[in-house]
Write a protein that holds these residues in place. Structure first.
Motif, PDB file in Angstrom:
ATOM      1  N   HIS A  10      -2.280   5.206  -7.413  1.00 44.08           N
ATOM      2  CA  HIS A  10      -1.089   6.015  -7.153  1.00 44.08           C
ATOM      3  C   HIS A  10      -0.740   5.902  -5.681  1.00 44.08           C
ATOM      4  O   HIS A  10      -1.643   5.773  -4.838  1.00 44.08           O
ATOM      5  N   THR A 107       0.122   0.213 -10.525  1.00 44.26           N
ATOM      6  CA  THR A 107       0.191   1.143  -9.395  1.00 44.26           C
ATOM      7  C   THR A 107       1.444   1.973  -9.587  1.00 44.26           C
ATOM      8  O   THR A 107       2.549   1.419  -9.715  1.00 44.26           O
ATOM      9  N   ARG A 108       1.269   3.293  -9.616  1.00 47.45           N
ATOM     10  CA  ARG A 108       2.440   4.165  -9.752  1.00 47.45           C
ATOM     11  C   ARG A 108       2.928   4.536  -8.357  1.00 47.45           C
ATOM     12  O   ARG A 108       2.206   5.195  -7.602  1.00 47.45           O
ATOM     13  N   THR A 110       5.625   6.504  -6.057  1.00 47.23           N
ATOM     14  CA  THR A 110       6.604   7.578  -6.017  1.00 47.23           C
ATOM     15  C   THR A 110       7.192   7.623  -4.616  1.00 47.23           C
ATOM     16  O   THR A 110       6.461   7.772  -3.630  1.00 47.23           O
TER      17      THR A 110
END
Lengths: 112, 111
Positions: A10, A107-108, A110
């Motif tokens: 993340h 892979t996130r 944001t």
């Protein structure tokens, strides 16, 4: 477990920033691919490397770049990040191009 | 450009067969794939078929390819709750080695 690893799992960052995503292909695989998965665009192919050389480009923005190193791991660099870059980024690998591709866990990213 | 189409949802009863369909436009596709994605997970390669094949069977999975109609299907026999996921059809060919994916079919299992 596909054998493809990606770090980090993340990532949270702000608009305008730059991040690097890392991928290690399966042992023996020479080709690495990067994909983006978002709700509105679905799964899109970004770029492919084969044995250190860029082989094919998909819908990759100019703000994004990638490379594959001599040990065959690859990095995807995303710069001047925008809110719309928030997505899951997948790396995949295959023995040779046009063969079955095995995906990493992603892979996130944001962007806030 | 290339396009891959799938229906968004499929609902089946546990124990029945599920058939997920896909159409593609690139006649030069060399490989066609089925991937499975569970919530919060990556893409799992289920099976693939070469464009010169009509059918491929792998345990509970059967892939049928109609190259003339550019139609691909995935049949899952004896569907279980663990099969609940999004299934993506993808094709590779046309001079590029990146995969072109459909939007995915959500497989919903009813008890």
């Amino acid at each position: 477990d596909s054998g493809v690893t990606q770090t980090p799992k993340h990532l949270i960052t702000a608009t305008g920033q730059r991040v690097t995503l890392r991928c290690s292909p399966r042992s023996g695989d020479l080709s690495v691919y990067w994909y983006q998965q978002s709700l509105d665009q679905g799964l899109q192919f970004l770029i492919q490397y084969y044995n250190g050389e860029e082989r094919a480009k998909g819908n990759i923005l100019e703000r994004f770049s990638a490379q594959q190193f001599p040990d065959l791991h690859s990095e995807l660099n995303l710069s001047s990040l925008e809110l719309g870059d928030s997505a899951l980024y997948f790396c995949a690998s295959s023995v040779v191009p046009t063969y079955e591709q095995y995906f990493g866990p992603g892979t996130r990213l944001t962007v806030t | 450009g290339e396009d891959v189409e799938q229906s968004l949802f499929l609902s089946v009863r546990e124990g029945d067969s599920s058939v997920i369909n896909c159409t593609y436009t690139d006649s030069s596709s060399t490989y066609l794939y089925w991937y499975k994605q569970e919530p919060g997970a990556g893409l799992q390669l289920l099976t693939y078929i070469f464009s010169n094949m009509d059918m491929k069977q792998d345990q509970r999975l059967t892939v049928l390819l109609n190259k003339k109609d550019k139609h691909l299907s995935l049949r899952i026999a004896d569907t279980q709750t663990g099969d609940s996921a999004i299934y993506f059809c993808a094709e590779c060919g046309g001079g590029a080695d990146g995969l072109t994916f459909g939007k995915g079919t959500h497989l919903i299992i009813q008890p």
